[in-house]
Design a protein around this motif. Structure first.
Motif, short mmCIF file in Angstrom:
data_model
loop_
_atom_site.label_atom_id
_atom_site.label_comp_id
_atom_site.label_asym_id
_atom_site.label_seq_id
_atom_site.Cartn_x
_atom_site.Cartn_y
_atom_site.Cartn_z
N THR A 234 1.08 -1.27 -0.23
CA THR A 234 -0.03 -0.03 0.17
C THR A 234 0.92 1.03 -0.24
OG1 THR A 234 -1.64 -1.35 1.23
CG2 THR A 234 -1.78 1.72 0.84
N GLY A 235 2.06 1.09 0.67
CA GLY A 235 2.72 2.35 0.82
C GLY A 235 3.69 2.47 -0.62
N ARG A 236 3.42 1.92 -1.07
CA ARG A 236 3.76 2.19 -3.20
C ARG A 236 3.24 2.94 -4.01
NH1 ARG A 236 6.65 -3.54 -2.59
NH2 ARG A 236 9.17 -3.12 -2.79
N ARG A 237 1.75 2.33 -3.05
CA ARG A 237 0.52 2.81 -4.39
C ARG A 237 0.24 4.39 -3.53
NH1 ARG A 237 -1.76 -1.80 -3.26
NH2 ARG A 237 -2.94 -1.96 -1.52
N VAL A 238 1.04 4.78 -2.80
CA VAL A 238 0.49 5.96 -1.73
C VAL A 238 2.01 6.77 -2.53
CG1 VAL A 238 0.61 7.39 0.51
CG2 VAL A 238 -1.03 5.48 0.67
N MET A 239 2.57 6.69 -2.53
CA MET A 239 3.98 7.10 -3.21
C MET A 239 3.37 6.88 -4.68
SD MET A 239 7.36 5.36 -1.89
CE MET A 239 8.44 6.40 -2.99
N ALA A 240 2.72 6.75 -5.32
CA ALA A 240 3.02 6.86 -6.74
C ALA A 240 1.98 7.57 -7.13
CB ALA A 240 2.19 5.55 -7.41
N THR A 241 0.89 7.15 -5.83
CA THR A 241 -0.40 8.59 -5.77
C THR A 241 0.37 9.91 -6.10
OG1 THR A 241 -2.09 7.01 -5.61
CG2 THR A 241 -2.90 8.94 -5.20
N CYS A 242 0.34 9.90 -4.59
CA CYS A 242 1.72 11.19 -4.53
C CYS A 242 2.10 12.17 -5.53
CB CYS A 242 2.57 11.27 -3.30
SG CYS A 242 0.97 11.13 -1.79
N ALA A 243 2.86 10.85 -6.01
CA ALA A 243 3.99 11.73 -7.17
C ALA A 243 3.25 12.79 -8.34
CB ALA A 243 4.76 10.41 -8.16
N GLU A 244 1.97 11.90 -8.86
CA GLU A 244 1.11 12.72 -9.36
C GLU A 244 1.13 13.97 -9.60
OE1 GLU A 244 -2.64 10.97 -9.23
OE2 GLU A 244 -2.37 9.44 -9.81
N THR A 245 1.31 14.69 -7.96
CA THR A 245 1.02 16.40 -7.98
C THR A 245 2.45 16.70 -7.26
OG1 THR A 245 -0.18 15.86 -5.49
CG2 THR A 245 -1.32 16.25 -7.46
#
Length: 506
Positions: A234-245
């Motif tokens: 889940t941490g990887r998914r959070v990082m990927a989502t935050c990377a969008e902005t």
């Protein structure tokens, strides 16, 4: 109604809130009874909450360190006064024994006190040396709040773990929007409501509830940083989502922590610590002991002591139980698979075994002689299961302890070599002749490396994590040599080079 992957229920359509918002229920894992009903906040609501937090954060930052400390002290006193009420809610949503919930809140209070009373020392403006070139300047450094911090919390320690971000972010002058686990939403709402009692003027600390989509919306909402605690996946998914902005993140993920037992260790203390580290909170602890490497000469005695101590532990939902249930239903299957595959590959269960998994409870399991590539050694189990493997010496123990992608915590029992062995472990925190003690020291930073994440909560580092450094120089008088101008003259830099050679070239 429709079930979720976590075993929770979402209420849709006309049976939702008065405004039509979908809701979900939190459930006592011991009994299956409904503890509370909570809204599923979508992107619009999350964005609106963050927008409201923006001016609230500016107001909160403007209060200054002393006034924020006064308000946080009032919150601390409120938490102490209502500790048993809050502990009962934690028990209801997680199923953990009451004393475990109380212990969690004792640590919450201690960390909140430390953050409030050390923020100015760590973050306040201070002078720093200017060096030779800028001798005519005054240089200052201070750490300013980011603005709005989003916190995504776990369910295993639903108050203590997120408060490692919330308390420190608030002490640093930020507003906080907290998304608690869908398994423990009531704990998050209780925290925010209690804070609002001492800070009623503005929504400085607010909560949004829901599932993964709510967390993703928080990541995309424009917060200035996201602090996440949960699984590595889940941490990887959070990082990927935050990377969008390009939203910065603090990520505290799982662990596969090891305890090393040297030949000169106090074996009784080591066995007691291993049992607590592995079985407390039903093994649902990111820095819990999941592997033990014990040197051959003392292995038999260590296992004997561990078995004797573990034999008396009992899970259950009654007040006197040693262990509570497995809070997240899906984790039971992981625990069952780890035990089964270890035994199928030749390991022995000296406590418990295949039949120890009785959902929602798992009885203590102690496995020995488990292959190093078995899931029980290589993957996070997150249950009351511990692997004890023999090694020829502590050097082999260190190699095996470090032979994982995780790097969160660790422990060493050794009278003569504890500090030396601790430094050799690839871990963010290590306890010598104890377990988990670093968690309860507010001044120490907490966090890992590798698959365990990055960034730090707690301590000076934890306060700075939720700030931005600002460096300021102020000229006091004109310099004799001023190289930073087009009017500097042809000899200025040559004189500076000569000065530097005299000062630093010998």
């Amino acid at each position: 109604m429709s079930p979720t992957a976590q075993g929770r229920t979402v209420i849709r359509g006309d049976t939702a809130d008065e405004d039509g918002t979908d809701t979900f229920v939190s459930i006592d894992p011991r009994t299956g009874e409904v503890v509370g009903t909570h809204p599923v906040h979508g992107p619009a609501k999350v964005a609106a909450t963050v927008r409201a937090a923006r001016p609230a954060g500016a107001w909160w930052a403007g209060l200054g360190f002393a006034e924020r400390a006064r308000r946080l002290t009032a919150w601390r006193r409120l938490l102490v006064g209502r500790l048993d009420e809050f502990a009962a809610l934690i028990c209801a949503e997680t199923g953990k024994p009451l004393d475990d919930a109380r212990l969690e809140l004792v640590m919450v209070v201690d960390h909140l006190h430390w953050a409030a009373h050390n923020a100015e020392r760590v973050l306040g403006r201070r002078r720093v040396p200017t060096g030779l070139l800028m001798y005519n300047h005054v240089a200052t450094l201070e750490y300013l709040p980011l603005g709005v911090v989003g916190v995504i919390g776990p369910w295993n320690y639903p108050a203590f773990t997120p408060m490692g971000s919330i308390a420190y972010a608030l002490a640093a002058g930020n507003a906080v929007v907290f998304k608690p686990s869908e398994l423990t939403p009531g704990v998050g709402e209780w925290l925010a409501a209690s804070f609002a009692e001492v800070v009623p003027e503005h929504p400085v600390f607010t909560v949004v509830t829901g599932f993964g989509d709510t967390g993703a919306a928080l990541c995309r909402s424009g917060v200035d940083k996201v602090a996440f605690t949960g699984s590595t996946a889940t941490g990887r998914r959070v990082m990927a989502t935050c990377a969008e902005t390009l939203t910065p993140v603090l990520v505290e993920c799982g662990g596969k922590d090891a305890l090393i037992v040297d030949g000169d260790a106090d074996l009784d203390a080591a066995a007691d610590a291993a049992l607590w580290g592995a079985m407390s909170n039903a093994g649902q602890t990111c820095v819990g002991v999941e592997r033990v490497y014990v040197v051959e000469p003392v292995a038999d005695r260590f296992v004997e002591l561990l078995v004797a101590k573990a034999a008396g532990l009992r899970p259950g939902g009654e007040p006197g139980a040693d262990l509570g249930p497995i809070t997240m239903p899906a984790q039971v299957d992981v625990i069952r698979r780890h035990v089964r595959e270890a035994l199928d590959r030749g390991a022995r269960a000296v406590v418990g075994g295949r039949d120890s998994v009785r959902p929602p409870y798992v009885e203590p399991v102690v496995l020995v002689d488990v292959p190093e590539d078995a899931p029980a050694v290589a993957e996070e189990t997150f249950g009351p299961v511990v692997v004890v493997n023999r090694v020829s010496d502590v050097d082999e123990a260190v190699r095996r302890a470090n032979g994982t992608g995780y790097g969160l915590g660790g422990a060493v029992f050794s009278r003569a070599r504890g500090a030396e062995l601790a430094r050799r472990l690839r871990a963010g925190m290590v306890a010598v002749n104890s377990v988990l003690s670093f968690v309860a020291v507010p001044a120490l930073p907490f966090g890992g490396v590798g698959d365990s994440g990055f960034g730090r909560i707690h301590g000076d580092d934890g306060l700075r994590e939720f700030t931005r450094a600002q460096a300021v120089t102020r000229r006091r008088f004109a310099a004799l040599l001023h190289p930073m101008t087009f009017d500097r003259g042809s000899r200025t830099v040559r004189r500076l080079v000569r000065l530097i050679r005299l000062r630093y070239g010998r």
